[in-house]
Design a protein around this motif. Structure first.
Motif, PDB file in Angstrom:
ATOM      1  N   LEU A  31       5.471   7.538 -20.583  1.00 43.40           N
ATOM      2  CA  LEU A  31       6.290   6.503 -19.940  1.00 43.40           C
ATOM      3  C   LEU A  31       7.686   6.414 -20.542  1.00 43.40           C
ATOM      4  CD1 LEU A  31       3.612   3.676 -19.563  1.00 43.40           C
ATOM      5  CD2 LEU A  31       4.367   5.319 -17.838  1.00 43.40           C
ATOM      6  N   GLU A  32       7.788   6.699 -21.831  1.00 45.73           N
ATOM      7  CA  GLU A  32       9.090   6.621 -22.495  1.00 45.73           C
ATOM      8  C   GLU A  32      10.021   7.725 -21.984  1.00 45.73           C
ATOM      9  OE1 GLU A  32       6.273   4.255 -24.284  1.00 45.73           O
ATOM     10  OE2 GLU A  32       6.120   6.447 -24.267  1.00 45.73           O
ATOM     11  N   LEU A  33       9.492   8.928 -21.823  1.00 46.80           N
ATOM     12  CA  LEU A  33      10.307  10.017 -21.259  1.00 46.80           C
ATOM     13  C   LEU A  33      10.598   9.775 -19.787  1.00 46.80           C
ATOM     14  CD1 LEU A  33       8.814  13.221 -22.949  1.00 46.80           C
ATOM     15  CD2 LEU A  33      10.937  12.016 -23.494  1.00 46.80           C
ATOM     16  N   LEU A  34       9.686   9.080 -19.111  1.00 46.10           N
ATOM     17  CA  LEU A  34       9.908   8.733 -17.704  1.00 46.10           C
ATOM     18  C   LEU A  34      11.116   7.797 -17.573  1.00 46.10           C
ATOM     19  CD1 LEU A  34       8.697   9.195 -14.869  1.00 46.10           C
ATOM     20  CD2 LEU A  34       7.320   7.140 -15.211  1.00 46.10           C
ATOM     21  N   VAL A  35      11.257   6.869 -18.504  1.00 41.91           N
ATOM     22  CA  VAL A  35      12.430   5.982 -18.533  1.00 41.91           C
ATOM     23  C   VAL A  35      13.706   6.809 -18.659  1.00 41.91           C
ATOM     24  CG1 VAL A  35      13.667   4.253 -19.915  1.00 41.91           C
ATOM     25  CG2 VAL A  35      11.215   3.994 -19.501  1.00 41.91           C
ATOM     26  N   ILE A  36      13.700   7.760 -19.593  1.00 41.25           N
ATOM     27  CA  ILE A  36      14.896   8.561 -19.857  1.00 41.25           C
ATOM     28  C   ILE A  36      15.203   9.489 -18.690  1.00 41.25           C
ATOM     29  CG2 ILE A  36      15.920  10.257 -21.436  1.00 41.25           C
ATOM     30  CD1 ILE A  36      14.090   9.037 -23.629  1.00 41.25           C
ATOM     31  N   ALA A  37      14.165  10.049 -18.066  1.00 43.53           N
ATOM     32  CA  ALA A  37      14.379  10.919 -16.899  1.00 43.53           C
ATOM     33  C   ALA A  37      15.026  10.149 -15.753  1.00 43.53           C
ATOM     34  CB  ALA A  37      13.049  11.523 -16.447  1.00 43.53           C
ATOM     35  N   THR A  38      14.557   8.926 -15.530  1.00 36.92           N
ATOM     36  CA  THR A  38      15.129   8.096 -14.469  1.00 36.92           C
ATOM     37  C   THR A  38      16.573   7.738 -14.806  1.00 36.92           C
ATOM     38  OG1 THR A  38      12.911   7.122 -14.233  1.00 36.92           O
ATOM     39  CG2 THR A  38      14.691   6.125 -12.965  1.00 36.92           C
TER      40      THR A  38
ATOM     41  N   ALA B 279       1.016   4.170 -12.441  1.00 33.28           N
ATOM     42  CA  ALA B 279       0.209   3.095 -13.039  1.00 33.28           C
ATOM     43  C   ALA B 279      -1.239   3.517 -13.269  1.00 33.28           C
ATOM     44  CB  ALA B 279       0.261   1.843 -12.161  1.00 33.28           C
ATOM     45  N   HIS B 280      -1.779   4.345 -12.391  1.00 30.10           N
ATOM     46  CA  HIS B 280      -3.183   4.757 -12.501  1.00 30.10           C
ATOM     47  C   HIS B 280      -3.321   6.220 -12.927  1.00 30.10           C
ATOM     48  CE1 HIS B 280      -4.132   0.931 -10.717  1.00 30.10           C
ATOM     49  NE2 HIS B 280      -3.371   1.207  -9.668  1.00 30.10           N
ATOM     50  N   MET B 281      -2.197   6.832 -13.347  1.00 28.93           N
ATOM     51  CA  MET B 281      -2.244   8.213 -13.824  1.00 28.93           C
ATOM     52  C   MET B 281      -2.477   8.233 -15.330  1.00 28.93           C
ATOM     53  SD  MET B 281       0.823  10.282 -11.891  1.00 28.93           S
ATOM     54  CE  MET B 281       0.727  10.728 -10.160  1.00 28.93           C
TER      55      MET B 281
ATOM     56  N   GLY C 236       0.792  -1.225   0.000  1.00 31.28           N
ATOM     57  CA  GLY C 236       0.000   0.000   0.000  1.00 31.28           C
ATOM     58  C   GLY C 236       0.819   1.267   0.000  1.00 31.28           C
ATOM     59  N   VAL C 237       2.152   1.139   0.046  1.00 32.82           N
ATOM     60  CA  VAL C 237       3.017   2.322   0.065  1.00 32.82           C
ATOM     61  C   VAL C 237       2.873   3.127  -1.223  1.00 32.82           C
ATOM     62  CG1 VAL C 237       5.425   3.103   0.077  1.00 32.82           C
ATOM     63  CG2 VAL C 237       4.691   1.296   1.641  1.00 32.82           C
ATOM     64  N   ALA C 238       2.763   2.427  -2.344  1.00 30.86           N
ATOM     65  CA  ALA C 238       2.662   3.119  -3.638  1.00 30.86           C
ATOM     66  C   ALA C 238       1.462   4.056  -3.678  1.00 30.86           C
ATOM     67  CB  ALA C 238       2.563   2.095  -4.764  1.00 30.86           C
ATOM     68  N   ASN C 239       0.335   3.610  -3.118  1.00 36.94           N
ATOM     69  CA  ASN C 239      -0.864   4.455  -3.100  1.00 36.94           C
ATOM     70  C   ASN C 239      -0.645   5.711  -2.260  1.00 36.94           C
ATOM     71  OD1 ASN C 239      -2.333   2.726  -4.729  1.00 36.94           O
ATOM     72  ND2 ASN C 239      -3.121   1.535  -2.997  1.00 36.94           N
ATOM     73  N   VAL C 240       0.062   5.548  -1.132  1.00 38.86           N
ATOM     74  CA  VAL C 240       0.337   6.697  -0.255  1.00 38.86           C
ATOM     75  C   VAL C 240       1.215   7.721  -0.965  1.00 38.86           C
ATOM     76  CG1 VAL C 240       1.445   7.433   1.899  1.00 38.86           C
ATOM     77  CG2 VAL C 240       0.087   5.328   1.850  1.00 38.86           C
ATOM     78  N   ILE C 241       2.315   7.227  -1.578  1.00 36.47           N
ATOM     79  CA  ILE C 241       3.219   8.137  -2.283  1.00 36.47           C
ATOM     80  C   ILE C 241       2.509   8.769  -3.478  1.00 36.47           C
ATOM     81  CG2 ILE C 241       5.406   8.321  -3.533  1.00 36.47           C
ATOM     82  CD1 ILE C 241       6.443   5.969  -1.918  1.00 36.47           C
ATOM     83  N   GLY C 242       1.703   7.970  -4.165  1.00 36.94           N
ATOM     84  CA  GLY C 242       0.950   8.497  -5.299  1.00 36.94           C
ATOM     85  C   GLY C 242      -0.017   9.584  -4.887  1.00 36.94           C
ATOM     86  N   GLY C 243      -0.685   9.378  -3.762  1.00 37.45           N
ATOM     87  CA  GLY C 243      -1.602  10.399  -3.241  1.00 37.45           C
ATOM     88  C   GLY C 243      -0.879  11.686  -2.908  1.00 37.45           C
ATOM     89  N   MET C 244       0.306  11.571  -2.315  1.00 39.61           N
ATOM     90  CA  MET C 244       1.093  12.762  -1.981  1.00 39.61           C
ATOM     91  C   MET C 244       1.551  13.493  -3.245  1.00 39.61           C
ATOM     92  SD  MET C 244       3.547  11.577   1.165  1.00 39.61           S
ATOM     93  CE  MET C 244       4.397  13.152   1.079  1.00 39.61           C
ATOM     94  N   ALA C 245       2.016  12.718  -4.224  1.00 38.73           N
ATOM     95  CA  ALA C 245       2.472  13.327  -5.475  1.00 38.73           C
ATOM     96  C   ALA C 245       1.335  14.072  -6.162  1.00 38.73           C
ATOM     97  CB  ALA C 245       3.047  12.255  -6.405  1.00 38.73           C
ATOM     98  N   HIS C 246       0.127  13.479  -6.123  1.00 44.40           N
ATOM     99  CA  HIS C 246      -1.043  14.123  -6.716  1.00 44.40           C
ATOM    100  C   HIS C 246      -1.420  15.378  -5.932  1.00 44.40           C
ATOM    101  CE1 HIS C 246      -4.792  14.419  -8.941  1.00 44.40           C
ATOM    102  NE2 HIS C 246      -5.428  14.561  -7.791  1.00 44.40           N
ATOM    103  N   HIS C 247      -1.350  15.283  -4.596  1.00 47.17           N
ATOM    104  CA  HIS C 247      -1.728  16.417  -3.738  1.00 47.17           C
ATOM    105  C   HIS C 247      -0.818  17.624  -3.971  1.00 47.17           C
ATOM    106  CE1 HIS C 247      -3.273  18.542  -0.240  1.00 47.17           C
ATOM    107  NE2 HIS C 247      -2.024  18.711   0.171  1.00 47.17           N
ATOM    108  N   PHE C 248       0.460  17.347  -4.112  1.00 49.38           N
ATOM    109  CA  PHE C 248       1.429  18.436  -4.305  1.00 49.38           C
ATOM    110  C   PHE C 248       1.669  18.747  -5.784  1.00 49.38           C
ATOM    111  CE2 PHE C 248       2.682  16.834  -0.059  1.00 49.38           C
ATOM    112  CZ  PHE C 248       2.574  18.017   0.658  1.00 49.38           C
TER     113      PHE C 248
END
Length: 442
Positions: A380-387, A373-375, A323-335
């Motif tokens: 996603l391709e640019l996300l790979v390159i950013a990482t 995953a739910h955004m 459930g950690v992913a949902n928590v971090i995802g919620g924070m990222a969405h909030h901010f």
């Protein structure tokens, strides 16, 4: 509860960092221990912990093992046949004295597509040293552009392990990652390579003679032709792009399916390997035993990378199941925090802490993938390159690449910080900046 989950996630990341840097654990062990810690303390059911971890490992490695192995074999054939050296000599031959740093960058860039960073250095180094002695130019002016070309390709272009791992974890399209990666990599490498080398070579003049592993000198007449060498390097790239854009090339559905099949990563690399066996192996005088020997030698080092990527996939699955992913995802969405920025920053922090680009990339991707995953609207391709860009940042004393560059070029510790560490940071920041610009248009 949310705060508690975030705290134990932070502790799990610290376990990875301390395991690799302080306790000298293999990254696979560190990631596995961190995953189990997170699973237990997040309250996951005991009977689901190991199953969840194994599911994550299998999901990450399901289609990667063959791709990584074939990519490594292709690079080995290019190195052993002298094809890489043939390409490097071609760029040097066509460039004038003023354009030499630019030629060295493109030599490193092209050679870096199928080979690991370490192998690329060994291919290029004898040429770098000979040019340095013949021209009496500052070694950095010749070496740094070549290393920049190798490094940026190793960081963000498939079929290199880091990019392959992120593509798998994010479920991105490899052909598009390759296309965007080339758009990002060339300007980034030119800025961190030839332009930075010209600037820093006026301020840093290495005092020691370069050190390098003796490589058997090859008669130029025995090397594969330049056209053939370029063909082998670029064949998998062309096939991958062919598969990606199949639907734009023909309206015939059957033809589209055939092109997509040929352009799938596994098949594209398999075709390229067999052609390399014939053109760089048998036609260059290698017998079947030699080719098998080179194949065996190239596959052995892949094992370590594979289990690290697998452990990163296991870590990602535990983040989801706990459930950690949902928590971090919620924070990222909030901010309103962009996933691109989040992935880059996390990769940078883990890279600086552990020194491992692969650990940084797989861990950061594992954290961010469940969030996106739910955004909707995330490229996603640019996300790979950013990482991948974040995983290149600030190579220093805890990175094996730092010591390789230092020793092979005969640099002092201070000189290595001023050159290699800064070069890697420039590559990282410029690549990420270009990703942000591209994201506004694609």
């Amino acid at each position: 509860m949310d705060a508690y989950l975030l705290i134990i996630t932070l502790i799990a990341i610290i376990i990875v960092i301390l395991g690799v840097s302080l306790f000298k654990w293999h990254a696979f062990i560190s990631l596995t221990v961190a995953s189990l810690f997170l699973a237990i303390f997040s309250g996951m059911s005991w009977d689901k912990i190991v199953t969840g971890y194994e599911t994550g490992v299998g999901g990450a490695l399901g289609h990667l093992v063959g791709i990584l192995a074939l990519g490594t074999i292709l690079g080995k054939m290019l190195a052993e046949s002298g094809g890489g050296l043939s390409i490097a000599r071609f760029f040097v031959r066509i460039s004038g004295e003023k354009m030499l740093p630019w030629a060295m960058f493109f030599a490193g860039f092209i050679i870096g597509i199928p080979v690991f960073f370490e192998v690329g250095i060994l291919i290029l180094l004898p040429l770098v040293i000979s040019i340095h002695k013949a021209s009496n130019k500052n070694l950095l002016l010749i070496a740094l552009p070549a290393i920049a070309g190798l490094s940026i390709v190793h960081g963000i272009i498939p079929p290199h392990p880091g990019a392959i791992a992120a593509i798998s974890i994010y479920k991105a399209n490899m052909g598009k990652v390759l296309l965007y990666g080339l758009i990002v990599a060339i300007p980034s490498g030119l800025i961190a390579g030839p332009l930075f080398a010209k600037l820093i070579s006026k301020r840093v003049v290495p005092q020691n003679a370069p050190k390098f592993i003796e490589v058997e000198e090859k008669d130029p007449k025995s090397l594969p032709g330049v056209g053939l060498s370029f063909f082998i390097v670029l064949l998998p790239v062309v096939l991958l792009l062919l598969g990606t854009f199949a639907k734009y090339l023909t309206s015939n559905v059957s033809a589209q399916n055939v092109l997509a099949f040929i352009g799938s990563p596994l098949v594209a690399l398999l075709i390229s390997v067999f052609i390399a066996y014939i053109l760089l192996g048998l036609r260059q005088g290698m017998n079947r035993d030699a080719i098998k020997k080179f194949t065996d030698e190239s596959i052995l080092p892949v094992g370590s990378i594979i289990i690290i990527i697998g452990a990163g996939g296991g870590f990602k699955q535990i983040l989801i199941d706990s459930g950690v992913a949902n928590v971090i995802g919620g924070m990222a969405h909030h901010f309103s925090l962009s996933p691109l920025i989040l992935a880059y920053v996390i990769a940078v922090l883990i890279r600086v802490a552990t020194g491992s680009a692969t650990v940084a990339l797989t861990t950061a991707a594992g954290i961010v993938a469940p969030i996106v995953a739910h955004m909707t609207g995330v490229n996603l391709e640019l996300l790979v390159i950013a990482t991948g860009a974040g995983s290149l940042f600030a190579s220093h004393v805890n990175d094996a690449g730092f010591w390789m560059v230092k020793e092979y070029l005969g640099l002092s510790l201070k000189e290595t910080f001023k050159t290699w560490t800064v070069l890697e940071s420039i590559l990282s920041v410029v690549a990420f900046a270009i990703v942000l610009v591209l994201n506004a248009f694609v």
